[in-house]
Design a protein around this motif. Structure first.
Motif, PDB file in Angstrom:
ATOM      1  N   SER A 132      30.306  -5.896 -13.982  1.00 37.69           N
ATOM      2  CA  SER A 132      31.471  -5.638 -13.274  1.00 37.69           C
ATOM      3  C   SER A 132      31.632  -6.579 -11.823  1.00 37.69           C
ATOM      4  O   SER A 132      30.836  -6.613 -11.215  1.00 37.69           O
ATOM      5  N   VAL A 133      32.727  -6.728 -11.637  1.00 34.41           N
ATOM      6  CA  VAL A 133      32.984  -7.172  -9.987  1.00 34.41           C
ATOM      7  C   VAL A 133      33.628  -6.118  -9.317  1.00 34.41           C
ATOM      8  O   VAL A 133      34.704  -5.537  -9.986  1.00 34.41           O
ATOM      9  N   ARG A 134      33.292  -5.667  -8.136  1.00 35.05           N
ATOM     10  CA  ARG A 134      33.961  -4.567  -7.472  1.00 35.05           C
ATOM     11  C   ARG A 134      34.561  -5.163  -6.126  1.00 35.05           C
ATOM     12  O   ARG A 134      33.721  -5.912  -5.555  1.00 35.05           O
ATOM     13  N   ILE A 135      35.777  -4.908  -5.738  1.00 31.74           N
ATOM     14  CA  ILE A 135      36.169  -5.216  -4.454  1.00 31.74           C
ATOM     15  C   ILE A 135      36.080  -4.110  -3.530  1.00 31.74           C
ATOM     16  O   ILE A 135      36.240  -2.876  -4.086  1.00 31.74           O
ATOM     17  N   TRP A 136      35.606  -4.435  -1.953  1.00 31.66           N
ATOM     18  CA  TRP A 136      35.278  -3.137  -1.393  1.00 31.66           C
ATOM     19  C   TRP A 136      36.004  -3.272   0.074  1.00 31.66           C
ATOM     20  O   TRP A 136      36.076  -4.592   0.406  1.00 31.66           O
ATOM     21  N   ASP A 137      36.567  -2.164   0.355  1.00 30.78           N
ATOM     22  CA  ASP A 137      37.305  -2.300   1.809  1.00 30.78           C
ATOM     23  C   ASP A 137      36.525  -1.493   2.756  1.00 30.78           C
ATOM     24  O   ASP A 137      36.203  -0.172   2.467  1.00 30.78           O
ATOM     25  N   LEU A 138      35.744  -2.083   3.656  1.00 34.55           N
ATOM     26  CA  LEU A 138      34.755  -1.385   4.484  1.00 34.55           C
ATOM     27  C   LEU A 138      35.143  -0.292   5.338  1.00 34.55           C
ATOM     28  O   LEU A 138      34.231   0.470   5.672  1.00 34.55           O
ATOM     29  N   ARG A 139      36.399  -0.044   5.340  1.00 31.44           N
ATOM     30  CA  ARG A 139      36.971   0.955   6.157  1.00 31.44           C
ATOM     31  C   ARG A 139      37.096   2.495   5.287  1.00 31.44           C
ATOM     32  O   ARG A 139      37.219   3.293   5.666  1.00 31.44           O
ATOM     33  N   ASN A 140      36.933   2.166   3.905  1.00 28.02           N
ATOM     34  CA  ASN A 140      36.685   3.265   3.123  1.00 28.02           C
ATOM     35  C   ASN A 140      36.023   3.024   1.938  1.00 28.02           C
ATOM     36  O   ASN A 140      36.673   2.360   0.976  1.00 28.02           O
ATOM     37  N   VAL A 141      34.634   3.242   1.797  1.00 26.18           N
ATOM     38  CA  VAL A 141      33.607   2.899   0.642  1.00 26.18           C
ATOM     39  C   VAL A 141      33.556   3.830  -0.262  1.00 26.18           C
ATOM     40  O   VAL A 141      32.375   3.662  -1.112  1.00 26.18           O
ATOM     41  N   ARG A 142      34.134   4.950  -0.321  1.00 26.78           N
ATOM     42  CA  ARG A 142      33.970   6.162  -1.053  1.00 26.78           C
ATOM     43  C   ARG A 142      34.249   5.375  -2.844  1.00 26.78           C
ATOM     44  O   ARG A 142      33.468   5.834  -3.683  1.00 26.78           O
ATOM     45  N   GLN A 143      35.089   4.599  -2.875  1.00 28.20           N
ATOM     46  CA  GLN A 143      35.187   3.867  -4.075  1.00 28.20           C
ATOM     47  C   GLN A 143      35.845   2.555  -4.010  1.00 28.20           C
ATOM     48  O   GLN A 143      36.307   2.146  -3.000  1.00 28.20           O
ATOM     49  N   PRO A 144      35.559   1.661  -5.089  1.00 24.12           N
ATOM     50  CA  PRO A 144      36.056   0.419  -4.944  1.00 24.12           C
ATOM     51  C   PRO A 144      37.669   0.321  -4.819  1.00 24.12           C
ATOM     52  O   PRO A 144      38.052   0.924  -5.406  1.00 24.12           O
ATOM     53  N   LEU A 145      37.918  -0.899  -3.822  1.00 27.24           N
ATOM     54  CA  LEU A 145      39.647  -0.947  -4.022  1.00 27.24           C
ATOM     55  C   LEU A 145      40.015  -1.588  -5.326  1.00 27.24           C
ATOM     56  O   LEU A 145      41.011  -1.052  -5.541  1.00 27.24           O
TER      57      LEU A 145
END
Length: 316
Positions: free
Chosen positions: A214-227
């Motif tokens: 998988s590729v996961r996109i992350w928003d560093l302001r909320n890393v509880r789950q991938p964007l």
């Protein structure tokens, strides 16, 4: 149309387009799939008649990554299986300008900072450390915290003194050079992470590619789950790159022999699957100068330059 360069008995690990010269590409390669033998650093040019070899250098161990200097069009840094970084100069056809061997295991990633006035190099190694170097390969700091092999290290294109690493311990980490500390550790996958990259348009967005396919996109302001999570590859994702021309477009290459193009803003994010290699695809880059042109390399001894059908050329 796909332009192809064949390098017999050299298995491609990484490619990077020059930040200065639109048709110039560097490729780090190894003999015997990087398991044994030496390495070759290739500098290629893409011309209307095909891809030609500009320069090549041999190294005593496999070469796994390469990055162009952001301040001198002739200089490159490569990372080797012997724990070394080497500075190479296109005006010097024999030995490297400088060699630094401070890592105790394979150097799997190197990257040259892009933020103005910095001129720093980061390396990542199987010895579980990342090191920051000046442009002459003087080691400035060693950063520890990962509990597994570090496969990928990449500077933020936005934030000075900040880089990301991805590791076999399943975490994505964000580092601050000034304090030599990890600012954020994201448990991004439950499997090894082989690649990470920053979005060129948003300092808070990163992508990770994993052995879990998988590729996961992350928003560093909320890393509880991938964007966003992108599924489609059948084997481990070896490398991924955000497009320099679109915020939500990225490419990934895999041990499933494919390169895939995605737009994570769409309900059906997979744009295209390119199947033009017959072995693991390990190297991938977008051309910064030619919109939507892509370069990749694989263990099938080829470097390929092309524009995928899903990303038509645009004028800039």
């Amino acid at each position: 149309m796909v332009n192809v360069f064949r390098s017999p008995a050299r298995h491609g690990y990484a490619v990077e387009v020059s930040p200065f010269i639109p048709n110039r590409v560097a490729c780090a390669s190894s003999q015997y799939y990087g398991i044994a033998g030496g390495g070759t650093l290739l500098v290629l040019e893409d011309n209307p008649t095909g891809i030609s070899l500009v320069q090549s250098w041999e190294w005593s161990d496999g070469l796994f990554d390469v990055s162009w200097s952001e301040s001198n069009e002739h200089i490159l840094v490569a990372g080797g299986g012997d724990g070394s970084l080497q500075l190479w100069d296109l005006t010097n056809h024999s030995a490297p300008l400088r060699v630094a061997k401070e890592h105790t295991q394979e150097v799997y990633a190197v990257d040259w900072s892009q933020t103005r006035g910095e001129n720093l190099i980061v390396s990542a190694s199987w010895d579980q450390t990342a090191k920051v170097w000046d442009s002459g390969l003087k080691c400035l700091s060693t950063l520890r915290g990962h509990e597994g092999v570090i496969y990928s290290s990449i500077w933020s294109p936005h934030i000075p003194g900040c880089f990301a690493t991805a590791s076999g311990d399943g975490t994505l980490r964000i580092w601050d050079v000034k304090t030599a500390l990890c600012r954020l550790a994201v448990p991004a996958h439950k499997a090894e992470i082989l690649s990470c990259d920053w979005c060129k348009y948003d300092q808070n967005l990163l992508a990770t590619g994993s052995v879990d396919c998988s590729v996961r996109i992350w928003d560093l302001r909320n890393v509880r789950q991938p964007l966003s999570q992108l599924q489609g590859h059948n084997y481990a994702i070896r490398r991924l790159k955000f497009s320099p021309f679109s915020k939500t477009v990225l490419a990934s290459c895999s041990y499933d022999f494919t390169v895939r193009f995605w737009d994570f803003n769409l309900p059906q994010p997979l744009l295209e699957t390119v199947e033009h290699h017959s072995e693991f695809v390990c190297g991938l880059d977008f051309n910064l100068h030619v919109p939507n042109q892509v370069v990749d390399c694989a263990w099938d001894e080829t470097v390929k330059i092309y524009t995928p059908a899903c990303l038509p050329p645009v004028s800039v």
